[in-house]
Enzyme design. Structure first.
Site, PDB file in Angstrom:
ATOM      1  N   GLY A  89       6.988  -0.080  -6.069  1.00 52.41           N
ATOM      2  CA  GLY A  89       7.320  -0.501  -4.706  1.00 52.41           C
ATOM      3  C   GLY A  89       8.044  -1.835  -4.824  1.00 52.41           C
ATOM      4  N   ARG A 100      -3.612  -2.131  10.592  1.00 54.43           N
ATOM      5  CA  ARG A 100      -3.455  -1.683   9.201  1.00 54.43           C
ATOM      6  C   ARG A 100      -3.862  -0.218   9.068  1.00 54.43           C
ATOM      7  NH1 ARG A 100      -5.601  -7.007   8.790  1.00 54.43           N
ATOM      8  NH2 ARG A 100      -4.191  -8.436   7.735  1.00 54.43           N
ATOM      9  N   VAL A 140      -2.260  -2.765  -3.509  1.00 56.52           N
ATOM     10  CA  VAL A 140      -1.922  -3.741  -2.467  1.00 56.52           C
ATOM     11  C   VAL A 140      -1.631  -3.013  -1.141  1.00 56.52           C
ATOM     12  CG1 VAL A 140      -0.374  -5.667  -1.872  1.00 56.52           C
ATOM     13  CG2 VAL A 140      -0.921  -5.230  -4.262  1.00 56.52           C
ATOM     14  N   HIS A 194     -10.341  -5.726   4.373  1.00 49.42           N
ATOM     15  CA  HIS A 194      -9.112  -6.410   4.788  1.00 49.42           C
ATOM     16  C   HIS A 194      -8.680  -5.865   6.145  1.00 49.42           C
ATOM     17  CE1 HIS A 194      -5.473  -8.652   4.300  1.00 49.42           C
ATOM     18  NE2 HIS A 194      -4.703  -7.581   4.310  1.00 49.42           N
TER      19      HIS A 194
HETATM   20  P1  A3D Z   1       8.333  -2.800   2.098  1.00 48.23           P
HETATM   21  O1  A3D Z   1       9.182  -4.020   2.014  1.00 48.23           O
HETATM   22  O2  A3D Z   1       8.687  -1.743   3.073  1.00 48.23           O
HETATM   23  O3  A3D Z   1       8.270  -2.178   0.623  1.00 48.23           O
HETATM   24  C1  A3D Z   1       7.649  -0.959   0.332  1.00 48.23           C
HETATM   25  C2  A3D Z   1       8.468  -0.288  -0.748  1.00 48.23           C
HETATM   26  O4  A3D Z   1       7.777   0.855  -1.223  1.00 48.23           O
HETATM   27  C3  A3D Z   1       9.859   0.176  -0.295  1.00 48.23           C
HETATM   28  O5  A3D Z   1      10.850  -0.424  -1.097  1.00 48.23           O
HETATM   29  C4  A3D Z   1       9.801   1.696  -0.501  1.00 48.23           C
HETATM   30  O6  A3D Z   1      11.050   2.255  -0.886  1.00 48.23           O
HETATM   31  C5  A3D Z   1       8.771   1.807  -1.609  1.00 48.23           C
HETATM   32  N1  A3D Z   1       8.185   3.142  -1.754  1.00 48.23           N
HETATM   33  C6  A3D Z   1       7.757   3.991  -0.794  1.00 48.23           C
HETATM   34  N2  A3D Z   1       7.263   5.107  -1.348  1.00 48.23           N
HETATM   35  C7  A3D Z   1       7.357   4.952  -2.694  1.00 48.23           C
HETATM   36  C8  A3D Z   1       7.008   5.754  -3.813  1.00 48.23           C
HETATM   37  N3  A3D Z   1       6.442   6.953  -3.653  1.00 48.23           N
HETATM   38  N4  A3D Z   1       7.270   5.268  -5.053  1.00 48.23           N
HETATM   39  C9  A3D Z   1       7.834   4.067  -5.224  1.00 48.23           C
HETATM   40  N5  A3D Z   1       8.193   3.266  -4.198  1.00 48.23           N
HETATM   41  C10 A3D Z   1       7.947   3.700  -2.951  1.00 48.23           C
HETATM   42  O7  A3D Z   1       6.810  -3.212   2.391  1.00 48.23           O
HETATM   43  P2  A3D Z   1       6.044  -4.534   1.884  1.00 48.23           P
HETATM   44  O8  A3D Z   1       6.450  -4.822   0.487  1.00 48.23           O
HETATM   45  O9  A3D Z   1       6.141  -5.582   2.911  1.00 48.23           O
HETATM   46  O10 A3D Z   1       4.527  -3.995   1.913  1.00 48.23           O
HETATM   47  C11 A3D Z   1       4.122  -3.001   0.995  1.00 48.23           C
HETATM   48  C12 A3D Z   1       2.687  -2.571   1.270  1.00 48.23           C
HETATM   49  O11 A3D Z   1       1.797  -3.660   0.994  1.00 48.23           O
HETATM   50  C13 A3D Z   1       2.412  -2.161   2.721  1.00 48.23           C
HETATM   51  O12 A3D Z   1       1.520  -1.077   2.760  1.00 48.23           O
HETATM   52  C14 A3D Z   1       1.747  -3.398   3.300  1.00 48.23           C
HETATM   53  O13 A3D Z   1       0.926  -3.107   4.415  1.00 48.23           O
HETATM   54  C15 A3D Z   1       0.935  -3.848   2.103  1.00 48.23           C
HETATM   55  N6  A3D Z   1       0.526  -5.251   2.148  1.00 48.23           N
HETATM   56  C16 A3D Z   1      -0.779  -5.508   1.853  1.00 48.23           C
HETATM   57  C17 A3D Z   1      -1.239  -6.809   1.868  1.00 48.23           C
HETATM   58  C18 A3D Z   1      -2.670  -7.091   1.558  1.00 48.23           C
HETATM   59  O14 A3D Z   1      -3.099  -8.225   1.588  1.00 48.23           O
HETATM   60  C19 A3D Z   1      -3.562  -5.987   1.216  1.00 48.23           C
HETATM   61  C20 A3D Z   1      -0.371  -7.852   2.188  1.00 48.23           C
HETATM   62  C21 A3D Z   1       0.953  -7.555   2.444  1.00 48.23           C
HETATM   63  C22 A3D Z   1       1.402  -6.238   2.421  1.00 48.23           C
END
Ligand code: A3D
Length: 309
Positions: free
Chosen positions: A10, A89, A119, A176
């Protein structure tokens, strides 16, 4: 000694910034993977072009081929949808569970020896799902959330008091979600209980702000959720594992018998080292804290029931 390899699946906001922190701190070589063709390669190349300026010598590469996970010491899953305004969430559960499942299957196929850090939200349920799908021993899987919630609390206390964040310690346990449990009794400034330094009303306010801190950023950004602090916390935990630092950090860990629980991933203080969750530390909770913790565990279980794993 050969450098360790951390793969991040990701390459979105959290994943790419985690790669940058890992590189800046020269913690490991990094493999960024994303399903979007070219995206991970592009971001990795961009980071490598910052290397001469910042002077880091690790390698950061990108790929959309899961085969490049091979020989990873740690795989971090940041693939999945982030929240948008108006979403909780838990609204992410169905789509993100499918993504986590497909990623974990690839991890098991290509690097079964790797430790796993999840994450993707809703965090506690996604870690549980990843564990079930992977078949790995539970101590090899950890979720990042308490590190972030505690960092946020530390930042708010430091802002409120006008003191260095370096001197502020804090602990947020539980899931969380809105039911997370910021522990005011374990929040100190150079060892001084925060309740000695702030009025009860101000302490209440920073605890409440911590619980809603993710939503505060979502409503400001409007197009996604926080990523600078989350990615910094990912790197903090990765460093603890890769450098076997034995840090004590609140993480989503599998509690069976610990905290009187019957097999659930929830945020608790753990000793984090090269073997993953090396110890779950049971801290004393008073009646009110225990009630809040139980309430948080109940919320995780309710959400987990939707996934039926
Ligand atoms: P974003 O910038 O949309 O990045 C997610 C990435 O995942 C994108 O580039 C997608 O192309 C990629 N992706 C989707 N499906 C696949 C797959 N099957 N294989 C490989 N890559 C894939 O999101 P983000 O970076 O802001 O957040 C990512 C995740 O982290 C989300 O679920 C958020 O809710 C979570 N998150 C959690 C926390 C915690 O503290 C737990 C904090 C911030 C974000």
């Amino acid at each position: 000694m050969a450098r360790k390899k951390v793969s991040i699946v990701g390459a979105g906001h959290v994943g790419s910034h985690a790669a940058l922190w890992l590189a800046l701190k020269e913690i490991s070589d990094v493999m960024l993977i994303d399903i979007v063709e070219g995206m991970a390669e592009g971001k990795a190349l961009d980071i490598m072009e910052a290397a001469p300026v910042e002077g880091f010598d690790v390698s950061v590469r990108g790929s959309s081929d899961y085969g490049d996970l091979a020989a990873s010491d740690l795989v971090i899953i940041t693939a999945g949808l982030p929240r948008k305004p108006g979403m909780t969430r838990s609204d992410l559960i169905g789509k993100n569970a499918a993504i986590v499942k497909s990623v974990v299957e690839q991890v098991v196929m290509h690097c079964p020896q790797a430790l796993l850090m999840v994450v993707t939200n809703p965090l506690d349920v996604m870690v549980h799902a990843a564990w079930k799908i992977s078949g790995l021993p539970p101590e090899r899987i950890v979720g990042m959330a308490g590190a972030l919630d505690s960092a946020r609390l530390r930042a708010f206390v430091a802002m409120e008091l006008g003191v260095s964040v370096e001197d502020v310690q804090a602990m947020v346990i539980g899931g969380h979600g809105d039911e997370m449990v910021p522990l005011r009794r374990y929040t100190t400034v150079s060892g001084i209980p925060v309740e000695r330094l702030l009025s009860p009303g101000k302490v209440d306010a920073v605890m409440e702000r911590t619980k809603k801190a993710g939503g505060e950023i979502v409503s400001l950004l409007k197009t996604g959720s926080a990523f600078y602090a989350p990615s910094a916390c990912v790197a903090e935990m990765a460093e603890a594992i890769i450098r076997d630092k034995k840090r004590i950090i609140p993480c989503a860990a599998y509690c069976k018998g610990r905290y009187g629980l019957d097999g659930v991933f929830v945020g608790v203080p753990v000793r984090l080292g090269e073997r993953g969750v090396e110890e779950i530390i049971e801290i004393d909770l008073d009646t009110e804290e225990r009630k809040a913790f139980d309430n948080s565990v109940a919320a995780i279980k309710k959400l987990a029931a939707e996934l039926k794993f």
